[in-house]
Design a protein around this motif. Structure first.
Motif, PDB file in Angstrom:
ATOM      1  N   UNK A 181     -11.916  -5.409  -1.833  1.00 15.05           N
ATOM      2  CA  UNK A 181     -11.382  -4.066  -2.114  1.00 15.05           C
ATOM      3  C   UNK A 181     -10.506  -3.556  -0.978  1.00 15.05           C
ATOM      4  N   UNK A 182      -9.770  -4.453  -0.350  1.00 15.07           N
ATOM      5  CA  UNK A 182      -8.792  -4.019   0.638  1.00 15.07           C
ATOM      6  C   UNK A 182      -7.747  -3.174  -0.083  1.00 15.07           C
ATOM      7  N   UNK A 183      -7.109  -2.311   0.653  1.00 13.84           N
ATOM      8  CA  UNK A 183      -6.146  -1.402   0.046  1.00 13.84           C
ATOM      9  C   UNK A 183      -4.748  -1.831   0.472  1.00 13.84           C
ATOM     10  N   UNK A 184      -3.813  -1.824  -0.470  1.00 13.24           N
ATOM     11  CA  UNK A 184      -2.429  -2.196  -0.137  1.00 13.24           C
ATOM     12  C   UNK A 184      -1.633  -0.941   0.132  1.00 13.24           C
ATOM     13  N   UNK A 185      -0.895  -0.955   1.214  1.00 13.47           N
ATOM     14  CA  UNK A 185      -0.071   0.200   1.587  1.00 13.47           C
ATOM     15  C   UNK A 185       1.350  -0.321   1.763  1.00 13.47           C
ATOM     16  N   UNK A 186       2.230   0.079   0.866  1.00 13.67           N
ATOM     17  CA  UNK A 186       3.625  -0.397   0.919  1.00 13.67           C
ATOM     18  C   UNK A 186       4.526   0.781   1.226  1.00 13.67           C
ATOM     19  N   UNK A 207       4.935  -4.336   3.625  1.00 17.26           N
ATOM     20  CA  UNK A 207       3.602  -4.436   3.027  1.00 17.26           C
ATOM     21  C   UNK A 207       2.580  -4.377   4.162  1.00 17.26           C
ATOM     22  N   UNK A 208       1.676  -3.434   4.047  1.00 14.94           N
ATOM     23  CA  UNK A 208       0.604  -3.323   5.033  1.00 14.94           C
ATOM     24  C   UNK A 208      -0.715  -3.387   4.275  1.00 14.94           C
ATOM     25  N   UNK A 209      -1.794  -3.605   5.007  1.00 14.80           N
ATOM     26  CA  UNK A 209      -3.070  -3.707   4.324  1.00 14.80           C
ATOM     27  C   UNK A 209      -4.150  -2.957   5.087  1.00 14.80           C
TER      28      UNK A 209
END
Ligand code: GAL
Length: 338
Positions: free
Chosen positions: A309-314, A298-300
């Protein structure tokens, strides 16, 4: 949501819960319990405070949780660790329950939450309450976690910055944290400040509620933060970021065969990342897809102009025999990885 969609690396993609609200669970993790995934994180504030551009990074809500069976549809479960609005309380908001991590203790049957605690008004500092680890405990995964207070591992001299918690296969658990020390060293007539920052591993007690005297300094991981722990083929890995606050930077990974032994640096795990910015993200956590060997990192993508409104990058972690790597994917689903 039908797949993990991240868009281009300069985009902010809003992930929404089943009520249609933006998922607001910053820098947390996932725990699988009672047949479901539970995703938790710190609920950030919608807009920057008048006092500066970064005011949204604190919380005046607490740590929130969502549940899912497929990792794609997330139902809001509510606030699991609440702030207080009483100025006398240790939990007076806004504050930070930064990088919260939950592990389950089989012996005590309790869920244990550790976080990087920064008291009101939530600005990192060096004073009491401004550079700590905080602890909260609950009998159920998604109940109200009861605050147990804050402390500093190893000694008071080491300020706590970013942290994570790792539960090993034998049931032992570890806090990995960025230990920050500022010493005054004599320099001619006067003295100067000398700072030291380095990731440390500290073994938790059997009930996970305190620290043992067993710890080690990850010498190779000086001036690194945002640790994410993975395991594959006899190696423990940590993926870390540099120290550039909310600005993204190049990730660096480390590996070891024993958590308390020496860790070896193995470079940037991000493949074809020409921007050297960890695909414009910072690491948060890694977890296993239930019943499989797949570990999702999981990255952000922190959105400093509107933290809510941070975006999640998995991304699925990929491995060779002795290394870990990540490939960016705008869009992927688990069935294509298995
Ligand atoms: C980041 C760190 C975050 C937060 C931020 C500044 O580098 O990983 O956890 O502390 O800096 O507030």
């Amino acid at each position: 949501m039908k797949s993990f969609y991240h868009g281009e690396i300069n985009e902010f993609i809003e992930w929404r819960d089943t009520d249609g609200n933006i998922i607001n669970a910053s820098d947390g993790g996932i725990i699988f319990a009672n047949g479901k995934y539970h995703w938790y994180g710190m609920a950030l504030r919608p807009l920057p405070m008048a006092s500066g551009p970064c005011g949204g990074q604190m919380t005046d809500i607490g740590v929130v949780m969502y549940e899912s069976e497929d990792l794609l549809e997330w139902k809001y479960e509510g606030v699991i660790l609440e702030v207080s609005h009483d100025p006398q309380s240790e939990l007076y908001a806004p504050l930070r329950f930064e990088r919260p991590k939950i592990i389950y203790n089989e012996k005590t049957e309790k869920y244990v939450l550790w976080c990087h605690f920064v008291k009101y008004p939530g600005n990192h500092g060096n004073g009491k309450g401004e550079a700590e680890v905080g602890l909260a405990v609950c009998n159920t995964v998604n109940g109200k976690y009861e605050w147990q207070g804050y402390t500093r591992p190893i000694d008071e001299k080491g300020f706590v910055r970013d942290m994570t918690v790792y539960k090993d296969f034998d049931g032992s658990a570890y806090l990995i944290y960025d230990r920050h020390i500022i010493d005054l060293v004599p320099d001619g007539e006067s003295s100067r400040m000398k700072a030291d920052r380095c990731l440390h591993v500290v073994k938790l007690s059997d009930d996970y509620l305190s620290f043992t005297d067993t710890y080690s300094r990850i010498e190779s991981a000086a001036w690194r933060e945002a640790p994410v722990v993975l395991f594959n083929n006899g190696y423990y890995y940590i993926i870390t970021s540099g120290l550039t606050g909310w600005e993204t930077n190049q990730a660096k990974a480390f590996r070891t065969k024993h958590l308390m032994a020496e860790w070896e640096e193995i470079g940037d795990p991000c493949v074809d990342d020409l921007t050297h910015t960890t695909f414009n993200t910072q690491g948060t956590n890694a977890f296993y897809v239930n019943g499989s060997n797949i570990q999702i990192v999981m990255l952000e993508r922190h959105n400093t102009s509107d933290f809510e409104k941070c975006s999640y990058v998995w991304l699925p972690a990929k491995f060779t025999d002795n290394t870990v790597y990540l490939e960016y994917s705008k869009d992927w689903s688990i069935k294509n990885v298995i």
